[in-house]
Design a protein around this motif. Structure first.
Motif, PDB file in Angstrom:
ATOM      1  N   LYS A  87     -25.334  54.422 -42.433  1.00  0.00           N
ATOM      2  CA  LYS A  87     -26.923  54.411 -43.200  1.00  0.00           C
ATOM      3  C   LYS A  87     -27.060  55.807 -44.037  1.00  0.00           C
ATOM      4  O   LYS A  87     -25.632  56.943 -43.049  1.00  0.00           O
ATOM      5  CB  LYS A  87     -28.114  54.503 -42.674  1.00  0.00           C
ATOM      6  CG  LYS A  87     -28.363  52.924 -42.157  1.00  0.00           C
ATOM      7  CD  LYS A  87     -29.170  52.537 -43.471  1.00  0.00           C
ATOM      8  CE  LYS A  87     -29.709  50.738 -43.265  1.00  0.00           C
ATOM      9  NZ  LYS A  87     -30.599  50.725 -42.796  1.00  0.00           N
TER      10      LYS A  87
ATOM     11  N   CYS B 258     -31.563  57.339 -30.043  1.00  0.00           N
ATOM     12  CA  CYS B 258     -32.572  55.723 -30.937  1.00  0.00           C
ATOM     13  C   CYS B 258     -33.644  55.545 -30.469  1.00  0.00           C
ATOM     14  O   CYS B 258     -34.564  55.706 -30.654  1.00  0.00           O
ATOM     15  CB  CYS B 258     -31.711  54.637 -30.264  1.00  0.00           C
ATOM     16  SG  CYS B 258     -29.717  54.262 -31.091  1.00  0.00           S
TER      17      CYS B 258
ATOM     18  N   GLU C 254     -36.818  56.234 -32.311  1.00  0.00           N
ATOM     19  CA  GLU C 254     -37.096  55.077 -32.815  1.00  0.00           C
ATOM     20  C   GLU C 254     -37.036  54.148 -33.485  1.00  0.00           C
ATOM     21  O   GLU C 254     -36.977  53.118 -34.548  1.00  0.00           O
ATOM     22  CB  GLU C 254     -39.065  54.982 -33.377  1.00  0.00           C
ATOM     23  CG  GLU C 254     -39.382  55.285 -32.035  1.00  0.00           C
ATOM     24  CD  GLU C 254     -40.729  55.365 -32.825  1.00  0.00           C
ATOM     25  OE1 GLU C 254     -41.283  55.070 -33.596  1.00  0.00           O
ATOM     26  OE2 GLU C 254     -42.162  55.837 -31.651  1.00  0.00           O
ATOM     27  N   VAL C 255     -35.275  53.958 -33.623  1.00  0.00           N
ATOM     28  CA  VAL C 255     -34.677  53.082 -34.346  1.00  0.00           C
ATOM     29  C   VAL C 255     -33.459  52.374 -33.416  1.00  0.00           C
ATOM     30  O   VAL C 255     -33.226  53.470 -32.284  1.00  0.00           O
ATOM     31  CB  VAL C 255     -33.229  53.985 -35.723  1.00  0.00           C
ATOM     32  CG1 VAL C 255     -34.661  54.613 -36.453  1.00  0.00           C
ATOM     33  CG2 VAL C 255     -32.572  54.998 -35.050  1.00  0.00           C
ATOM     34  N   SER C 256     -33.522  51.322 -33.416  1.00  0.00           N
ATOM     35  CA  SER C 256     -31.638  50.768 -33.258  1.00  0.00           C
ATOM     36  C   SER C 256     -30.147  51.489 -34.164  1.00  0.00           C
ATOM     37  O   SER C 256     -30.057  51.643 -35.074  1.00  0.00           O
ATOM     38  CB  SER C 256     -31.374  49.422 -33.471  1.00  0.00           C
ATOM     39  OG  SER C 256     -31.499  48.825 -34.959  1.00  0.00           O
ATOM     40  N   ASP C 257     -29.123  50.806 -33.487  1.00  0.00           N
ATOM     41  CA  ASP C 257     -27.791  51.688 -33.404  1.00  0.00           C
ATOM     42  C   ASP C 257     -27.210  50.947 -34.862  1.00  0.00           C
ATOM     43  O   ASP C 257     -26.737  50.933 -35.664  1.00  0.00           O
ATOM     44  CB  ASP C 257     -26.766  52.017 -32.400  1.00  0.00           C
ATOM     45  CG  ASP C 257     -26.878  50.493 -32.217  1.00  0.00           C
ATOM     46  OD1 ASP C 257     -27.698  49.330 -32.045  1.00  0.00           O
ATOM     47  OD2 ASP C 257     -25.991  51.105 -30.899  1.00  0.00           O
ATOM     48  N   PHE C 258     -27.765  49.635 -34.604  1.00  0.00           N
ATOM     49  CA  PHE C 258     -27.112  48.877 -35.903  1.00  0.00           C
ATOM     50  C   PHE C 258     -28.112  49.103 -37.753  1.00  0.00           C
ATOM     51  O   PHE C 258     -27.465  48.583 -37.590  1.00  0.00           O
ATOM     52  CB  PHE C 258     -27.591  47.493 -35.401  1.00  0.00           C
ATOM     53  CG  PHE C 258     -27.667  46.520 -36.318  1.00  0.00           C
ATOM     54  CD1 PHE C 258     -26.766  45.793 -36.749  1.00  0.00           C
ATOM     55  CD2 PHE C 258     -28.410  45.817 -37.236  1.00  0.00           C
ATOM     56  CE1 PHE C 258     -25.643  44.669 -37.424  1.00  0.00           C
ATOM     57  CE2 PHE C 258     -27.887  45.152 -38.380  1.00  0.00           C
ATOM     58  CZ  PHE C 258     -27.071  44.305 -38.510  1.00  0.00           C
ATOM     59  N   ASN C 259     -29.644  49.871 -37.029  1.00  0.00           N
ATOM     60  CA  ASN C 259     -29.894  49.767 -38.683  1.00  0.00           C
ATOM     61  C   ASN C 259     -29.481  51.132 -38.720  1.00  0.00           C
ATOM     62  O   ASN C 259     -30.204  52.294 -39.952  1.00  0.00           O
ATOM     63  CB  ASN C 259     -31.586  49.937 -37.819  1.00  0.00           C
ATOM     64  CG  ASN C 259     -32.015  48.347 -37.990  1.00  0.00           C
ATOM     65  OD1 ASN C 259     -31.503  47.505 -38.329  1.00  0.00           O
ATOM     66  ND2 ASN C 259     -32.566  48.052 -37.342  1.00  0.00           N
ATOM     67  N   ALA C 260     -28.807  52.221 -38.436  1.00  0.00           N
ATOM     68  CA  ALA C 260     -28.837  53.474 -38.421  1.00  0.00           C
ATOM     69  C   ALA C 260     -27.072  53.690 -38.926  1.00  0.00           C
ATOM     70  O   ALA C 260     -26.810  53.997 -40.155  1.00  0.00           O
ATOM     71  CB  ALA C 260     -29.220  54.574 -37.090  1.00  0.00           C
TER      72      ALA C 260
ATOM     73  N   ASP D  33     -31.790  58.889 -44.436  1.00  0.00           N
ATOM     74  CA  ASP D  33     -32.462  57.772 -44.932  1.00  0.00           C
ATOM     75  C   ASP D  33     -33.313  57.823 -43.499  1.00  0.00           C
ATOM     76  O   ASP D  33     -34.153  57.260 -43.121  1.00  0.00           O
ATOM     77  CB  ASP D  33     -31.551  56.558 -45.190  1.00  0.00           C
ATOM     78  CG  ASP D  33     -31.581  56.680 -46.053  1.00  0.00           C
ATOM     79  OD1 ASP D  33     -31.951  57.170 -47.218  1.00  0.00           O
ATOM     80  OD2 ASP D  33     -30.472  56.294 -46.095  1.00  0.00           O
ATOM     81  N   ILE D  34     -32.677  58.491 -42.530  1.00  0.00           N
ATOM     82  CA  ILE D  34     -33.127  58.308 -40.835  1.00  0.00           C
ATOM     83  C   ILE D  34     -33.677  59.445 -40.379  1.00  0.00           C
ATOM     84  O   ILE D  34     -34.730  59.545 -40.104  1.00  0.00           O
ATOM     85  CB  ILE D  34     -31.807  58.044 -39.800  1.00  0.00           C
ATOM     86  CG1 ILE D  34     -31.362  56.768 -40.214  1.00  0.00           C
ATOM     87  CG2 ILE D  34     -32.258  57.905 -38.269  1.00  0.00           C
ATOM     88  CD1 ILE D  34     -31.886  55.054 -39.484  1.00  0.00           C
TER      89      ILE D  34
END
Length: 674
Positions: A160, A147, A151-157, A164-165
């Motif tokens: 998906k 993460c 530069e993402v959170s596990d909630f947003n990843a 997308d990531i």
């Protein structure tokens, strides 16, 4: 939602009640027991659940399940005859089995949860990023390191698509091929360079149900590799920086022998490279120990060490750090800051500040030097006194600093922008004292205007009455009247703040009738006892450093310090004249020091101490001499020496001896010295 009735509130019924309360699909309508002290009934009261001693009122049509945990067969029989057709009766044996199964299930779930938490902790603790997808390419797990790098959170990843990531991800290819790919370089969308290894997730029966990647940030590694490639140019650049630095730099090897110095080092120390390279680290030291050797021994950096080095005995501050390569000591590097000119400028600044304060006749608490408990207490009391307008009485021996305290109190008060007037009560003619203080009363005359007094000059400010015990009684009464009225007879905007001081025994003066009792109580509302120097000898080094700056300015000299032996001698002396006597001794010592010397030595102090001037070899008591005559002779010799010391100045002599000017004149007439 199943409505439940529990019959029996003993230990079994209590356990079932606890379990059912944690199930969302069970609703406990009531619990009953003939024993009103049953634990289940107590618990039901706390939880607000219906309860009683008879089950019949609670067995309604909306009850779907009845738990019987009474263990009484007659109760079971009666329940079976009474329950509606749609209601399920669970006897105690079945209920106990159910409780056991539910408890076992709960323990199993907790074990699984604990193991999952442990694995998750390990998963998130590793520095490498980890990310996984299911058979549809959807992210189903990701750790904290991944993460951070993405530069993402596990909630947003999670949930998906991997694309997308990480648009350039090759995980789907590994999922489809079922083959691992290791050590593949990739640039993430944020520009971070990573090296990644990807693996398929294959079940026991050979079915590929996902894939995961392990990757590591190699940006720093790549950068380091680029620097290593150009190591020669980096070395050249570092040497240029070292040689262009205004700070002296010296490097020694693990044995403490010099390996490198820059031109600034040669300029400060006066030593050439040939005199340092290959030589021990102590070659440049005039005073103190080698910091290089200490760092090599402790393997820890040492900073901010004051030293003197080189042929010119330069004042420097040295910072030395170890050079450690692959956990092995390879030497140390020292950076030397020349502060000789800085210290000279600081001394000049300090002198300028003192000169300004002297011209303004004001001092602050910053000018009171010392950190012993006695002086700290006096300063704290004086700071409190400065915040009020109540009269203050400063008590202490002659030369202990009463005037300095008075100035500081005025400077920190709300009156600091107004006049501060010092009155030496023992130096004014007693017959003219009242006019001097309160002015000349009467009406204006065209030829002779009324003369204002010092109280009027000090209006809205502070007036310092030094040696207040020397005031005539008539003036004491006038002063007491002023204190009571808090206003002058003249038209003033605000009464004067009175700060009084004395080195005499006020209580003895009251007893002898020379000091007004009411005035004593009016002045002693805030009393500050200033300690003599002999009771705070630990403060002498600090006081000496301050006085050296002052005396240097007066004498136009550049004495920087005092030897340890000389300081010890000063601390052994009892200082009957306090700080004033210490200043005089330092002034005389500067006369005795060798030309161009910057240090006061023990022999200079020995010559300067007033007591040493007084001491002579043992003498035989003259014949026919009485104690009174011997004391008179001794007092006469002290007066002569004190007058000589102050070039005949009566006021300075009186202050030096701790007596009033009036007493001094009396003694001078007694011994025919005027």
């Amino acid at each position: 939602m199943q409505n439940v009735l529990i019959v029996g509130a003993g230990s079994g019924g209590t356990i079932i009640l606890n379990l059912l309360l944690n199930l969302n699909f069970m609703n406990v309508k009531a619990i009953v027991d003939k024993d009103e002290q049953a634990p289940g009934l107590h618990f039901a009261r706390k939880m607000g659940i219906k309860h009683g001693s008879d089950w019949k009122p609670f067995l309604t049509e909306d009850i779907q399940i009845v738990f019987d945990v009474t263990g009484d067969k007659s109760v079971v029989k009666e329940l079976m005859e009474s329950i509606p057709a749609h209601t399920l009766l669970i006897p105690g044996t079945v209920a106990n089995l159910l409780v056991g199964l539910l408890n076992e299930n709960d323990r199993f779930i907790r074990r699984i949860q604990t193991e999952m938490d442990r694995q998750r902790l390990i998963f998130n603790s590793i520095d490498e990023g980890m990310i996984g997808i299911d058979r549809d390419g959807i992210i189903d797990f990701i750790n904290e390191s991944a993460c951070k790098m993405l530069e993402v959170s596990d909630f947003n990843a999670i949930g998906k698509s991997i694309f997308d990531i990480i648009p350039e991800s090759k995980l789907v290819r590994v999922l489809q091929s079922g083959k691992a790919e290791v050590n593949d370089e990739l640039i993430l969308p944020n520009g971070l360079e990573i090296i990644s290894s990807r693996y398929p997730l294959i079940s026991a029966d050979g079915d590929t149900f996902g894939a995961f990647a392990v990757f590591k940030d190699i940006s720093e590694v790549v950068k380091l590799a680029e620097e290593i490639i150009d190591l020669k140019s980096v070395k050249t650049m570092l040497e240029a920086i070292i040689h262009s630095s205004d700070d002296a730099i010296s490097v020694v090897d693990e044995n403490g022998n010099g390996v490198l110095v820059n031109p600034a080092y040669t300029r400060i120390t006066g030593l050439s490279e040939d005199e340092v390279i290959g030589k021990p680290a102590t070659v440049d030291i005039n005073e103190g120990e080698s910091i290089h050797m200490k760092v090599l021994k402790t393997k820890k950096p040492i900073r901010g060490v004051n030293m003197r080095i080189g042929e010119d005995n330069r004042d420097v501050i040295v910072n030395v750090a170890p050079i450690i390569v692959n956990r092995q000591m390879k030497g140390s590097i020292g950076v030397i800051h020349d502060i000789t000119e800085m210290r000279s400028l600081m001394r000049e600044l300090d002198l300028a500040r003192q000169t300004i304060r002297k011209l303004e006749s004001t001092y602050t608490f910053a000018d009171i030097h010392g950190s012993s408990p006695d002086i700290d207490l006096a300063i704290d009391q004086a700071r409190i006194a400065a915040k009020s307008d109540i009269p203050v009485l400063l008590r202490g021996e002659a030369g202990s600093g009463k005037e300095l305290f008075a100035n500081a109190i005025h400077s920190e008060s709300s009156r600091k922008s107004y006049n501060f007037i010092r009155v030496n009560c023992g130096a004014i003619d007693p017959s003219a004292m009242e006019k001097e203080l309160f002015g000349e009363s009467g009406r204006y005359d065209s030829n002779k205007p009324i003369k204002p007094g010092l109280f009027e000059e000090a209006v809205s400010g502070s007036i310092f009455l030094d040696e207040v015990t020397d005031l005539p009684l008539t003036v004491q009464v006038r002063l007491l009247s002023y204190l009571k009225q808090r206003m002058l007879q003249m038209n003033t905007s605000e009464p004067v703040r009175i700060i009084a001081a004395t080195s005499k025994n006020l209580e003895k003066a009251i007893h002898e009738g020379t000091f007004h009792t009411e005035l004593y109580y009016a002045l002693t509302r805030i009393t500050i006892q200033i300690p003599p120097l002999r009771t705070r000898k630990s403060d002498i080094p600090e006081v000496v450093n301050h006085l050296l700056t002052k005396v240097n300015q007066e004498f136009g000299m550049n004495v920087e310090t005092i030897s340890d032996e000389a300081m010890n001698k000063l601390q052994q002396y009892d200082w009957p004249g306090n700080v004033r006597e210490l200043e005089n001794v330092l002034s005389r010592a500067m006369i005795y020091i060798e030309p161009a010397s910057t240090i006061i030595k023990a022999e200079d102090i020995k010559k300067s101490l007033f007591t040493n001037e007084m001491k002579t070899s043992e003498e035989i008591l003259p014949e026919k001499s009485t104690l009174a005559s011997v004391m008179d002779d001794y007092e006469r010799s002290v007066l002569e020496k004190a007058l000589d010391e102050h070039n005949g100045n009566k006021s300075l002599t009186a202050n030096r001896l701790g007596i009033s000017l009036r007493s001094l004149y009396y003694k001078l007439e007694k011994y025919k010295l005027i």
